[in-house]
Design a protein around this motif. Structure first.
Motif, PDB file in Angstrom:
ATOM      1  N   ASN A   4       0.850  -1.194   0.000  1.00  0.00           N
ATOM      2  CA  ASN A   4       0.000   0.000   0.000  1.00  0.00           C
ATOM      3  C   ASN A   4       0.881   1.236   0.000  1.00  0.00           C
ATOM      4  O   ASN A   4       1.824   1.334   0.789  1.00  0.00           O
ATOM      5  CB  ASN A   4      -0.898   0.017   1.241  1.00  0.00           C
ATOM      6  CG  ASN A   4      -1.958  -1.051   1.199  1.00  0.00           C
ATOM      7  OD1 ASN A   4      -1.656  -2.243   1.240  1.00  0.00           O
ATOM      8  ND2 ASN A   4      -3.209  -0.641   1.148  1.00  0.00           N
ATOM      9  N   THR A   5       0.581   2.173  -0.881  1.00  0.00           N
ATOM     10  CA  THR A   5       1.350   3.412  -0.900  1.00  0.00           C
ATOM     11  C   THR A   5       0.963   4.277   0.288  1.00  0.00           C
ATOM     12  O   THR A   5      -0.091   4.101   0.908  1.00  0.00           O
ATOM     13  CB  THR A   5       1.131   4.189  -2.204  1.00  0.00           C
ATOM     14  OG1 THR A   5      -0.267   4.481  -2.339  1.00  0.00           O
ATOM     15  CG2 THR A   5       1.599   3.378  -3.404  1.00  0.00           C
ATOM     16  N   LYS A   7      -0.225   7.525   2.188  1.00  0.00           N
ATOM     17  CA  LYS A   7      -1.092   8.681   1.961  1.00  0.00           C
ATOM     18  C   LYS A   7      -0.579   9.905   2.710  1.00  0.00           C
ATOM     19  O   LYS A   7      -0.418  10.988   2.134  1.00  0.00           O
ATOM     20  CB  LYS A   7      -2.517   8.350   2.405  1.00  0.00           C
ATOM     21  CG  LYS A   7      -3.545   9.438   2.133  1.00  0.00           C
ATOM     22  CD  LYS A   7      -4.937   8.956   2.534  1.00  0.00           C
ATOM     23  CE  LYS A   7      -6.001   9.981   2.214  1.00  0.00           C
ATOM     24  NZ  LYS A   7      -7.352   9.499   2.608  1.00  0.00           N
ATOM     25  N   THR A   8      -0.329   9.750   3.992  1.00  0.00           N
ATOM     26  CA  THR A   8       0.203  10.846   4.802  1.00  0.00           C
ATOM     27  C   THR A   8       1.133  10.283   5.872  1.00  0.00           C
ATOM     28  O   THR A   8       1.006   9.129   6.282  1.00  0.00           O
ATOM     29  CB  THR A   8      -0.894  11.664   5.507  1.00  0.00           C
ATOM     30  OG1 THR A   8      -1.672  10.787   6.345  1.00  0.00           O
ATOM     31  CG2 THR A   8      -1.809  12.346   4.525  1.00  0.00           C
ATOM     32  N   SER A 201      -9.249   1.227   5.309  1.00  0.00           N
ATOM     33  CA  SER A 201      -8.366   2.315   5.702  1.00  0.00           C
ATOM     34  C   SER A 201      -7.367   1.724   6.687  1.00  0.00           C
ATOM     35  O   SER A 201      -7.721   0.884   7.511  1.00  0.00           O
ATOM     36  CB  SER A 201      -9.141   3.435   6.396  1.00  0.00           C
ATOM     37  OG  SER A 201     -10.120   3.980   5.556  1.00  0.00           O
ATOM     38  N   ASN A 230      -2.841   4.442   1.623  1.00  0.00           N
ATOM     39  CA  ASN A 230      -3.881   4.439   0.603  1.00  0.00           C
ATOM     40  C   ASN A 230      -4.474   3.040   0.470  1.00  0.00           C
ATOM     41  O   ASN A 230      -3.854   2.043   0.852  1.00  0.00           O
ATOM     42  CB  ASN A 230      -3.309   4.893  -0.747  1.00  0.00           C
ATOM     43  CG  ASN A 230      -2.978   6.371  -0.767  1.00  0.00           C
ATOM     44  OD1 ASN A 230      -3.816   7.208  -0.458  1.00  0.00           O
ATOM     45  ND2 ASN A 230      -1.737   6.714  -1.138  1.00  0.00           N
ATOM     46  N   ASP A 232      -4.717   0.793  -1.873  1.00  0.00           N
ATOM     47  CA  ASP A 232      -4.270   0.417  -3.218  1.00  0.00           C
ATOM     48  C   ASP A 232      -3.285  -0.751  -3.227  1.00  0.00           C
ATOM     49  O   ASP A 232      -2.557  -0.938  -4.203  1.00  0.00           O
ATOM     50  CB  ASP A 232      -3.623   1.631  -3.903  1.00  0.00           C
ATOM     51  CG  ASP A 232      -2.425   2.184  -3.130  1.00  0.00           C
ATOM     52  OD1 ASP A 232      -2.117   1.655  -2.037  1.00  0.00           O
ATOM     53  OD2 ASP A 232      -1.796   3.131  -3.619  1.00  0.00           O
TER      54      ASP A 232
END
Length: 290
Positions: A4-5, A7-8, A201, A230, A232
């Protein structure tokens, strides 16, 4: 496995909550919530003694969500309006389903205050979907030794499955929504992959040490302490640079409107007003001060 990339990446700033000072990685000025997770507090370590005991949370109400405590050090006495009274010890988890209303109180046990020691833990607020916000309240207390544990191939990472599922092992806690909660203890040099559903999430919070995530980002105390991912990939990979402790959380987003006020998490402001009225009328039960 596709990672998973990120996000923050967030810090964990200190905030004042009455007489105590604690870290609040969620919410922040830039992150309101990580659906279905509303709030994350990292309290302590506090030195507790008969002369100094700032951590005494007297009776207070909740409605509409699940307040969860992961105790890292020390002992806490839990009491609630359902009649439960238990001593939560280091490594234990207490998972309260507030539902339509509960009153509870937490403080170091009298024995712990007398002998003195360190208290440290995590307080998590997990949202409930609208159809379960008014369900009957419930309480679960699981002890450290009761959790299933996933051990990495190098034997250096132990992942306790509090809730959800990892590597075909299930959590001890019964949840109302699709959620994973893992407490990870890693020795320096240890590696572990954490798989979770793409629809979730997910976030990783560092409590101690230093780790590299997905071979790209490093978490370290007082610098970067939390990563939000993310939706993904298939999971994440961690490698400990030093002895480390982390909390991994993932959950199916509810995608519902959220209205919060103090100890209540509902869907509308009207429901918040109803919660305040019901508490004042005694409809959430009663818990004496002790």
């Amino acid at each position: 496995m596709k990672h998973n990339t990120i996000k923050t990446i967030g810090t964990s700033e200190f905030v004042n909550m009455g007489p105590i000072r604690l870290r609040q990685p969620l919410p922040t000025q830039s992150i309101d919530m990580i659906d279905p997770f509303i709030l994350l507090h990292h309290y302590g370590p506090y030195e507790i003694s008969e002369a100094h005991n700032p951590f005494d949370l007297g009776p207070h109400p909740h409605r509409g969500f699940e307040p969860v405590t992961f105790l890292l050090q020390g002992e806490q006495l839990h009491r609630d309006s359902l009649g439960h009274e238990s001593v939560v010890k280091s490594g234990d988890v207490q998972w309260t389903t507030a539902g339509r209303g509960i009153i509870h109180a937490e403080k170091p046990s009298a024995e712990f205050v007398k002998k003195g020691g360190i208290i440290e833990g995590i307080q998590l607020w997990l949202n409930l979907p609208s159809e379960k916000k008014m369900m009957p309240a419930a309480y679960q207390h699981a002890k450290r030794e009761e959790f299933n544990v996933v051990i990495s191939e190098d034997k250096k990472v132990h992942t306790r499955i509090v809730a959800g599922e990892l590597n075909d092992l299930c959590g001890r806690i019964k949840t109302q929504t699709a959620v994973n909660a893992f407490m990870i203890e890693a020795q320096a040099g240890g590696e572990q992959s954490i798989l979770f559903p793409k629809s979730h999430s997910a976030m990783l919070y560092l409590l101690k040490g230093k780790v590299t995530v997905n071979a790209s980002e490093t978490l370290e105390l007082d610098q970067k302490q939390m990563i939000v991912f993310n939706q993904d990939g298939d999971g994440i990979h961690i490698e400990a640079a030093s002895d480390s402790v982390l909390l991994f959380l993932s959950g199916e987003p509810l995608n519902e409107k959220v209205s919060t006020y103090g100890p209540y998490v509902m869907n509308t402001q009207t429901e918040i007003m109803e919660a305040m009225r019901d508490y004042q009328m005694g409809k959430m039960g009663f818990l004496p001060v002790n």
